[in-house]
Scaffold this motif. Sequence first.
Motif: not given
Length: 417
Positions: A113-116, A149-151, A179-182
């Motif tokens: 949901v927080l990825e590009t 998930g995030a980046n 993901s947390r670090d992003a």
Amino acid sequence: MSAAVAGRPPRIAIFGLLGSGNLGNHGSLDAMLWFLRRDHPEADISCVCSGPETLERQYGIPATAMTWFQAYGPGRSRVTTIARKIFGKFADLVRMPLLLRRYDLIIVPGMGVLETTLELNPWGFPYAVFLMCLSARIVGAQVAFVSIGANFARERSIRYLFRNAARMATYRSYRDSYSRDALRQMGLDTSNDAVYPDLAFALPEPKEPESRDPRRTIGLGVMEYHGASTDRSRSDEIYTEYVGKIVEFARQVVDEGYRIRLVTGDPADEAVVTAISDDLRRTRPDLVDERLVREPADSLGELMEQLAGADLVVASRYHNVQSALRLSKPTISVSYAVKNDILMEGMRLAEFRQPIKDLDVTRLMDQLRALEARAGGLEAVMREKNAEYVEQLEQQFAVLSDRFFGAGRPVATGSDQ
């Protein structure tokens, strides 16, 4: 604070890009529904999503479009469609709080949901998830981001929307440390946020098929890959190059005697399936019918059932790779994002991957032969890791129960994978 309210069951909305055909997103939904129905059958569950009609038909639970434009659709011309999109952005400022005030808890289950990592418009889903979190805060509902998930978002507007959406969430956990670090790199304090495995690892394994084809079978997961948001100017070129290479790989696999089972993760991937099938019918007409299998899957569970009959898997989509690993299938990841690499590293398969943008068919064939030679030993390691992941997700379910339902179950902390 508990989501339960005296005198009535807790009202829960599951929010996300659901009902649009993406099997990975639905796998995360399946895992969350499994937890809620097992541990909190009293909960009143609905969805706020991108494809409410499809989701209601498939799951039998009430669903509402997450945006005004999705609810009412485009106009009859390009001009009226643009006008309706603009109007919808303002309409959602009123519509979203009115929609969410009926809920106690909004859950965003897994998903990127927080990825590009793929093409993304800031005024699409990033705006929707930000507005959801803002609206929930206004009406007093809680928001849980669960194993998301995030980046790091390079576009400033998307970075702003992601960071502030996450900041307003009541609970946050991530499917990997990356993901947390992003989120930390985007300016969010993540010191109290936990890391757990992808939610889809909680899904049960399907039974092995009673009878299997004696020929060696490769599960080949393909995707309609056009690059990331930063590749918009070259998206067609990237797609054409990828398709050409994956078609060549399929041809070589067939020539070496393997049987191919094609799998996808999104309706858009069918274009690549067609390209492979058309090529083999033209170049290998005497082999294609007996060595190429394609049976569409409507859920991640069905996809896992198909992969259960494979000996080895080569895949690109994140949840194609994840499903193969959940089944302890020796796997090669043709990775389009860091999240794929993290999955492979977690299963001790780091050497069996390569980036999709630099796909080398000769190297991929070499990796396939090496993977087959070591399959037995790799499967044992993967089964052990799967057991660990299931236990860690049970710990997270206990945390969610204690925090949002007052269930009083034992609470464990997240794993720093």
